[in-house]
Design an enzyme around this catalytic site. Sequence first.
Site, short mmCIF file in Angstrom:
data_model
loop_
_atom_site.label_atom_id
_atom_site.label_comp_id
_atom_site.label_asym_id
_atom_site.label_seq_id
_atom_site.Cartn_x
_atom_site.Cartn_y
_atom_site.Cartn_z
N ARG A 129 -3.56 -17.39 -1.79
CA ARG A 129 -3.38 -16.77 -0.91
C ARG A 129 -3.38 -16.94 0.69
O ARG A 129 -3.80 -16.47 1.79
CB ARG A 129 -3.10 -14.66 -0.70
CG ARG A 129 -2.81 -14.30 -1.68
CD ARG A 129 -1.18 -14.68 -1.39
NE ARG A 129 -0.69 -13.44 -2.97
CZ ARG A 129 0.35 -14.43 -4.29
NH1 ARG A 129 -0.84 -15.43 -4.50
NH2 ARG A 129 -0.45 -13.70 -4.95
N GLU A 151 -2.34 -8.74 1.99
CA GLU A 151 -1.76 -10.00 2.00
C GLU A 151 -0.90 -9.63 2.89
O GLU A 151 -0.61 -10.67 3.72
CB GLU A 151 -0.78 -9.60 0.93
CG GLU A 151 -2.40 -10.37 -0.60
CD GLU A 151 -1.45 -10.80 -1.28
OE1 GLU A 151 0.05 -11.02 -1.31
OE2 GLU A 151 -1.12 -10.23 -2.58
N SER A 209 3.35 -7.59 -2.01
CA SER A 209 1.39 -6.16 -2.31
C SER A 209 1.18 -6.95 -1.26
O SER A 209 1.18 -7.39 -0.19
CB SER A 209 1.18 -7.67 -3.84
OG SER A 209 1.53 -7.91 -4.57
#
Length: 313
Positions: A181, A300, A230
């Site tokens: 990420r 995230e 998410s």
Amino acid sequence: MAARHASELELLRFDDEFEGDIRLNEPMARHTTYRIGGPAHAYAQVNSIAALATVLKVCADEGLSWFVSGKGSNLLVSDEGYPGVVIALAGEFRAWQFDEEGTVVVGAGTMLSRLVQEAFHHGYSGMEFAVGTPGTVGGALVQNAGTAQDWIGSRVVSVTTFNAERGLRRYVASELSWGYRSSSFSPDEVIVECELRLQKAFSSAVSERMNSLLSRRKESQPLEYPTCGSVFMNPEGESVGKLIEDAGLKGKRCGDAQVSEKHANFIVNRGSATAQDVATLINEVRLEVRRRYGIELQTEVKFLGFPNDFFEE
């Protein structure tokens, strides 16, 4: 308002040569997958490099912060809004071109889901991992979207960015680094285009994999509600969804925000959740997982318009 008192942004709205659209005090609930968010000082849709350069210059001249938002996934905007300029890439930034060698040049404003479909229709494999993923190609590159086995950074041949000071810069793959990420792009540069390497493949095999991944996504994710995707990153060696579920937090609510009963790493908007509801719930989950397991969860989701210290320590 007399012209001499108008800001540069206000004047830009009526400039026939400006290749884009400026909306002042634009509710960000219209531009996030959460359907949540107060007004941005300005929402600037830019259709060209020239328009992007103009908006960034105006931001610098007026001392305004700016943020590039794709389709508003992975984003929570505060109820009070954002005092800067939200930039959306449109026009020439939503174009793509395939060649016969398996390379596609694609604008950063292109929807990731559209690129997946175009790759399939052109007979290429390599983007199936992103099927059903919301957001734009630019956002996917910044966060290195993908799975533990496959991610967009592994497909990159080059990426072109724009910076207000130095202009355009093209990075080849060897100059970039990718993480979970994360990517090596600087916050002061805007991704405008990328070149990806794909592979020729039988359409039936690609279609089968895409359908399988879509079915798995539908079964495991709360797609019936607005979400940001998410919420937390997986700690190394752990499933964050399982950690949250084992902590007894599935179904936990704050106002109309709820930890999904289908997948605990999703917080859903059941209809009229506020940004504060979602942020409070994120913090409560974070603190409970820390208390039970000694693990500090990292988000995230990106926060826009919130104070830097809004999370309880």
